[in-house]
Design an enzyme around this catalytic site. Sequence first.
Site, PDB file in Angstrom:
ATOM      1  N   THR A  86       2.476  -9.007  -5.124  1.00 38.11           N
ATOM      2  CA  THR A  86       3.746  -8.726  -5.809  1.00 38.11           C
ATOM      3  C   THR A  86       4.759  -9.817  -5.574  1.00 38.11           C
ATOM      4  O   THR A  86       4.785 -10.426  -4.511  1.00 38.11           O
ATOM      5  CB  THR A  86       4.300  -7.391  -5.243  1.00 38.11           C
ATOM      6  OG1 THR A  86       3.425  -6.357  -5.648  1.00 38.11           O
ATOM      7  CG2 THR A  86       5.713  -7.103  -5.703  1.00 38.11           C
ATOM      8  N   GLY A 133       1.078  -0.567  -1.204  1.00 44.87           N
ATOM      9  CA  GLY A 133       2.318   0.184  -1.380  1.00 44.87           C
ATOM     10  C   GLY A 133       2.371   1.499  -0.630  1.00 44.87           C
ATOM     11  O   GLY A 133       3.416   1.880  -0.100  1.00 44.87           O
ATOM     12  N   ARG A 149      -0.269   6.027 -11.187  1.00 40.54           N
ATOM     13  CA  ARG A 149       0.059   5.748  -9.773  1.00 40.54           C
ATOM     14  C   ARG A 149       1.234   4.763  -9.712  1.00 40.54           C
ATOM     15  O   ARG A 149       1.271   3.751 -10.408  1.00 40.54           O
ATOM     16  CB  ARG A 149      -1.163   5.147  -9.075  1.00 40.54           C
ATOM     17  CG  ARG A 149      -0.906   4.737  -7.609  1.00 40.54           C
ATOM     18  CD  ARG A 149      -0.559   3.268  -7.477  1.00 40.54           C
ATOM     19  NE  ARG A 149      -0.545   2.802  -6.100  1.00 40.54           N
ATOM     20  CZ  ARG A 149      -0.082   1.611  -5.728  1.00 40.54           C
ATOM     21  NH1 ARG A 149       0.406   0.782  -6.614  1.00 40.54           N
ATOM     22  NH2 ARG A 149      -0.104   1.245  -4.470  1.00 40.54           N
ATOM     23  N   VAL A 150       2.205   5.066  -8.871  1.00 44.75           N
ATOM     24  CA  VAL A 150       3.335   4.169  -8.672  1.00 44.75           C
ATOM     25  C   VAL A 150       3.332   3.729  -7.213  1.00 44.75           C
ATOM     26  O   VAL A 150       3.181   4.551  -6.315  1.00 44.75           O
ATOM     27  CB  VAL A 150       4.668   4.873  -9.014  1.00 44.75           C
ATOM     28  CG1 VAL A 150       5.853   4.002  -8.638  1.00 44.75           C
ATOM     29  CG2 VAL A 150       4.711   5.209 -10.508  1.00 44.75           C
ATOM     30  N   GLY A 151       3.489   2.435  -7.008  1.00 44.23           N
ATOM     31  CA  GLY A 151       3.495   1.903  -5.649  1.00 44.23           C
ATOM     32  C   GLY A 151       4.901   1.797  -5.092  1.00 44.23           C
ATOM     33  O   GLY A 151       5.846   2.413  -5.588  1.00 44.23           O
ATOM     34  N   ASP A 152       5.032   0.980  -4.071  1.00 40.86           N
ATOM     35  CA  ASP A 152       6.322   0.795  -3.414  1.00 40.86           C
ATOM     36  C   ASP A 152       7.276  -0.083  -4.218  1.00 40.86           C
ATOM     37  O   ASP A 152       8.497   0.034  -4.095  1.00 40.86           O
ATOM     38  CB  ASP A 152       6.105   0.138  -2.047  1.00 40.86           C
ATOM     39  CG  ASP A 152       5.409  -1.218  -2.176  1.00 40.86           C
ATOM     40  OD1 ASP A 152       4.467  -1.328  -3.002  1.00 40.86           O
ATOM     41  OD2 ASP A 152       5.805  -2.179  -1.484  1.00 40.86           O
ATOM     42  N   THR A 166       5.420  -6.677   0.022  1.00 41.23           N
ATOM     43  CA  THR A 166       4.211  -6.806  -0.791  1.00 41.23           C
ATOM     44  C   THR A 166       3.046  -6.359   0.080  1.00 41.23           C
ATOM     45  O   THR A 166       3.102  -6.462   1.298  1.00 41.23           O
ATOM     46  CB  THR A 166       4.022  -8.243  -1.320  1.00 41.23           C
ATOM     47  OG1 THR A 166       2.747  -8.361  -1.929  1.00 41.23           O
ATOM     48  CG2 THR A 166       4.135  -9.279  -0.222  1.00 41.23           C
ATOM     49  N   GLY A 167       2.031  -5.844  -0.564  1.00 37.40           N
ATOM     50  CA  GLY A 167       0.906  -5.317   0.211  1.00 37.40           C
ATOM     51  C   GLY A 167       0.505  -3.970  -0.336  1.00 37.40           C
ATOM     52  O   GLY A 167       0.749  -3.665  -1.508  1.00 37.40           O
TER      53      GLY A 167
HETATM   54  C1  SD4 Z   1       1.555  -1.919  -4.869  1.00 37.44           C
HETATM   55  N1  SD4 Z   1       2.796  -3.270  -3.316  1.00 37.44           N
HETATM   56  O1  SD4 Z   1       1.529  -1.548  -6.024  1.00 37.44           O
HETATM   57  C2  SD4 Z   1       2.124  -3.285  -4.585  1.00 37.44           C
HETATM   58  C3  SD4 Z   1       1.047  -4.290  -4.667  1.00 37.44           C
HETATM   59  C4  SD4 Z   1       1.246  -5.536  -3.881  1.00 37.44           C
HETATM   60  O2  SD4 Z   1       0.385  -7.356  -2.823  1.00 37.44           O
HETATM   61  O3  SD4 Z   1       2.286  -5.886  -3.476  1.00 37.44           O
HETATM   62  N2  SD4 Z   1       0.278  -6.260  -3.549  1.00 37.44           N
HETATM   63  O4  SD4 Z   1       1.119  -1.260  -3.937  1.00 37.44           O
END
Ligand code: SD4
Length: 333
Positions: free
Chosen positions: A196, A250, A224-227, A247-248
């Site tokens: 991200t 979520g 699905r919704v992430g962070d 990022t990572g």
């Molecule tokens: C998510 N955080 O949708 C985002 C994806 C992401 O590195 O950042 N990936 O979970």
Amino acid sequence: MKMKPLSSDLPRREFLTRAALALAAGATLPAAFGADNDPAAAGERPLIVSTWDFGKASNDAALKVLLGGGTILDAVEQGIWVTESAGIGTVGLSGTPNAAGVVQLDACIMSGPGHTAGSVAALEGIRHPISAARRVMEKTPHVMLVGEGARMFALEEGLESIETHAAEHYEAWQKQRAKLKAAAQDPKATPKNHDTLALLVLGADGNIAGGCSTSGLGHKLPGRVGDSPIIGSGLYVDNEVGAAGATGLGENVMRFCGSFLVVEYMRQGLHPQAACQEAIRRIIKQERPGKQLSLNFVALDKQGRHGAATSEGQFPYSVTSKTDSRVQPGARI
Ligand code: SD4
């Protein structure tokens, strides 16, 4: 490197609290107490930091906007446009589709002045989700719109849309899946299915803004919704203190309000670097030992200091000021 006095102007109690927090976070004392982590850029304004190496092109564009007289929000929005259009496969419509073969985008934006925010999630077919998020913030009484409602709003606002056919996406995804499978057999290749862009801007006047944009976790369940579009998780800005982005994976950020946590550690006096580390340590403490968390935070503070940390692997982040623009490693916990 010039050092600031560690304790001379801090009440003893605050000094001890900061020391304890900083050392727990693995920071060196000078870093925790405000010594510049980067003498060349610390204190410089404007300052832009963002996640990953691909963030640098967005930082450079954001700086150009600021130098051309644009606002910090213009810089965030137009900086993020660059990555949303770059075809990197994880931000914008080039992103990895969900399990139904459809690209669903998440984005948010936050302004320090006024403490306002806007966000869109599970948005389909809109080229610049960050612009949709900004319009939610500026043109509606709401903070977040999702799915078809977010898309209708973006279309009514005249934002560029791209016809997306699920069948085409599905085909493209099938091809990509084959590539990912092949890459997984090759130890040299590192297939990515999520990455991200979070971008933070400290303006010349000391005001702060930030934005975040992603296609989210590849092959996620539809809806699905992430962070990333959640204020306080993928992004948080506090104009008195600083800003942080994530990022990572979520799910591991959302359960801990990750970016809010980083900003709160900065409020307690931690350097942005130590704040990112402390947030990760705190999350690790509550998780099963050895669990792969995929957590990465980037932060900047009001004084123009910055930092980043990762729970595993490598996390390069991009730092741009008027005198320098570069990619540097975040600290590994
Ligand atoms: C998510 N955080 O949708 C985002 C994806 C992401 O590195 O950042 N990936 O979970």
